[in-house]
Design a protein around this motif. Structure first.
Motif, PDB file in Angstrom:
ATOM      1  N   GLY A 141       0.734  -1.255  -0.040  1.00  0.00           N
ATOM      2  CA  GLY A 141       0.006  -0.033   0.088  1.00  0.00           C
ATOM      3  C   GLY A 141       0.583   1.306   0.020  1.00  0.00           C
ATOM      4  N   LEU A 142       2.077   1.127  -0.598  1.00  0.00           N
ATOM      5  CA  LEU A 142       2.781   2.342  -0.556  1.00  0.00           C
ATOM      6  C   LEU A 142       3.216   2.721  -2.265  1.00  0.00           C
ATOM      7  N   THR A 143       3.357   4.186  -2.102  1.00  0.00           N
ATOM      8  CA  THR A 143       3.660   4.976  -3.499  1.00  0.00           C
ATOM      9  C   THR A 143       5.136   5.433  -3.337  1.00  0.00           C
ATOM     10  N   PRO A 144       5.758   4.971  -4.434  1.00  0.00           N
ATOM     11  CA  PRO A 144       7.261   5.635  -4.402  1.00  0.00           C
ATOM     12  C   PRO A 144       7.448   7.047  -4.540  1.00  0.00           C
ATOM     13  N   VAL A 145       8.440   7.604  -4.071  1.00  0.00           N
ATOM     14  CA  VAL A 145       8.667   9.183  -4.436  1.00  0.00           C
ATOM     15  C   VAL A 145      10.007   9.355  -4.472  1.00  0.00           C
ATOM     16  N   ALA A 146      10.473  10.504  -5.160  1.00  0.00           N
ATOM     17  CA  ALA A 146      11.573  10.932  -5.385  1.00  0.00           C
ATOM     18  C   ALA A 146      11.516  12.504  -5.269  1.00  0.00           C
ATOM     19  N   TYR A 147      13.132  12.854  -5.000  1.00  0.00           N
ATOM     20  CA  TYR A 147      13.136  14.439  -4.646  1.00  0.00           C
ATOM     21  C   TYR A 147      14.182  15.144  -5.835  1.00  0.00           C
ATOM     22  N   VAL A 148      13.866  16.023  -6.310  1.00  0.00           N
ATOM     23  CA  VAL A 148      14.582  16.829  -7.268  1.00  0.00           C
ATOM     24  C   VAL A 148      16.159  17.170  -6.674  1.00  0.00           C
ATOM     25  N   TRP A 149      16.432  17.152  -5.318  1.00  0.00           N
ATOM     26  CA  TRP A 149      17.763  17.484  -4.806  1.00  0.00           C
ATOM     27  C   TRP A 149      18.529  16.383  -4.726  1.00  0.00           C
ATOM     28  N   GLU A 150      18.117  15.462  -4.504  1.00  0.00           N
ATOM     29  CA  GLU A 150      19.015  14.075  -4.472  1.00  0.00           C
ATOM     30  C   GLU A 150      19.010  12.946  -5.514  1.00  0.00           C
ATOM     31  N   ASN A 151      20.033  12.451  -5.841  1.00  0.00           N
ATOM     32  CA  ASN A 151      20.004  11.199  -6.567  1.00  0.00           C
ATOM     33  C   ASN A 151      19.627  11.396  -8.156  1.00  0.00           C
ATOM     34  N   ALA A 152      19.632  12.817  -8.269  1.00  0.00           N
ATOM     35  CA  ALA A 152      19.321  13.074  -9.707  1.00  0.00           C
ATOM     36  C   ALA A 152      17.853  13.102  -9.801  1.00  0.00           C
ATOM     37  N   GLY A 153      16.996  13.122  -8.773  1.00  0.00           N
ATOM     38  CA  GLY A 153      15.535  12.843  -8.914  1.00  0.00           C
ATOM     39  C   GLY A 153      15.179  11.669  -9.258  1.00  0.00           C
TER      40      GLY A 153
END
Length: 330
Positions: A115-127
């Motif tokens: 029941g989880l949704t993946p997320v990324a952040y623009v400041w880390e890991n090239a998004g």
């Protein structure tokens, strides 16, 4: 001292692993096209979850479904399908995702079942959604997941982001950290410490000060400028400790990244760090074919320094942040 929760390791039987691996190989060859997780994560979520649901034992599926509401803030699985071909550990932080379709189907399929949704952040890991937790020579002494020559102290990830309910996923502290193991011949564990255990040891007055919005937070060392050129965020007038909607305690913390903005806040932070220094955690070792997930707001983690195996064979975990989906969407 409070009792720590069990690590709850669950091992997938060999026959179920082999059946799931065969089905996932077929999906990788016929259903994914040119998609990788960053250009199209939905096929990995849907096909991965479908094949795992078809081949995992009922009791394991029940454990996955129940973890979402469990008081136990982490879950560990082992003996999951692996890549059919050896893939060297990346040395520059990134890898060819076309070689990692089976690991990605397993990883994202499990996130969907949880029941989880993946997320990324623009400041880390090239998004990118997947972070390769692997030694990188140029980052050996950094306090990041690419470092290895320095001890990583107790922390929660992305503490500089928004802790409030309803914050946009791209700006919110990740609810969950998830890992898929590619290899770990060095057997380097991650230690986990529940926030509830720490809070039980804190004087009530200290916990009260930690709940007041009187702290400033700076971005972790892994953050860089965003894709749009924006600077990494900083945050002021926030609490370190707060209560989640289910009534459980949540925390933001990173050594050297939190400062008190008032004399009371600085005194509480000192007491917090003195208490934290006297607590032990639970070691969890994620090996090849392993999966580990824990609540980033309810668990602190740390990792000792280590000597990596030779290039291409060193410890390699695949990390993805995720958010808990609202109950109506599950």
């Amino acid at each position: 001292m409070s009792v720590l929760p069990p690590t709850c390791p669950v091992r997938l039987p060999g026959a179920a692993r082999d059946a799931a691996a065969a089905a996932l190989r077929t999906v990788a060859e016929t259903e994914l096209g040119q998609a990788d997780p960053d250009t199209g994560v939905r096929p990995y979520l849907e096909h991965g979850a479908k094949q795992l649901r078809n081949h995992l034992p009922a009791e394991l599926l029940e454990a996955l479904a129940g973890w979402y509401h469990s008081a136990t803030p982490w879950l560990t699985l082992s003996n999951l399908p692996e890549s059919p071909h050896p893939v060297p550990t990346p040395q520059d932080g990134f890898s060819d995702e076309t070689l990692l379709r089976i690991p990605n189907l397993v990883h994202f399929g499990l996130l969907r079942l949880l029941g989880l949704t993946p997320v990324a952040y623009v400041w880390e890991n090239a998004g990118r959604l997947i972070r390769n937790v692997a030694p990188r020579a140029g980052a050996s002494r950094t306090h990041t997941s690419w470092g290895y020559a320095r001890h990583l102290g107790w922390h929660t990830d992305d503490s500089v982001l928004d802790h409030r309910t309803g914050a946009a996923p791209s700006m919110a502290i990740p609810h969950v950290l998830s890992f898929y193991g590619m290899r770990n011949t060095e057997r380097v564990p991650t230690e986990l410490l529940p926030v509830d255990t720490l809070v039980a040891e804190l004087p009530e007055r200290v916990a009260g000060e930690l709940r007041r919005p009187q702290f400033a937070v700076t971005a972790p060392e892994s953050y860089a400028g965003g894709a749009d050129g924006g600077e990494p965020p900083t945050r002021t007038d926030v609490p370190m400790l707060w209560t989640l909607s289910d009534g459980r305690a949540a925390l933001r913390y990173g050594p050297g990244r939190i400062t008190g903005q008032t004399p009371w806040a600085r005194a509480a932070l000192r007491s917090f760090e003195e208490c934290l220094a006297g607590l032990d955690g639970v070691p969890v070792t994620v090996e090849a074919g392993g999966f580990h997930v824990f609540d980033n707001r309810r668990v602190m983690h740390r990792r000792a320094s280590f000597e990596p195996a030779p290039p291409g064979k060193s410890r390699w975990l695949r990390r993805c942040y995720a958010m808990r989906r609202p109950a109506a969407a599950r």
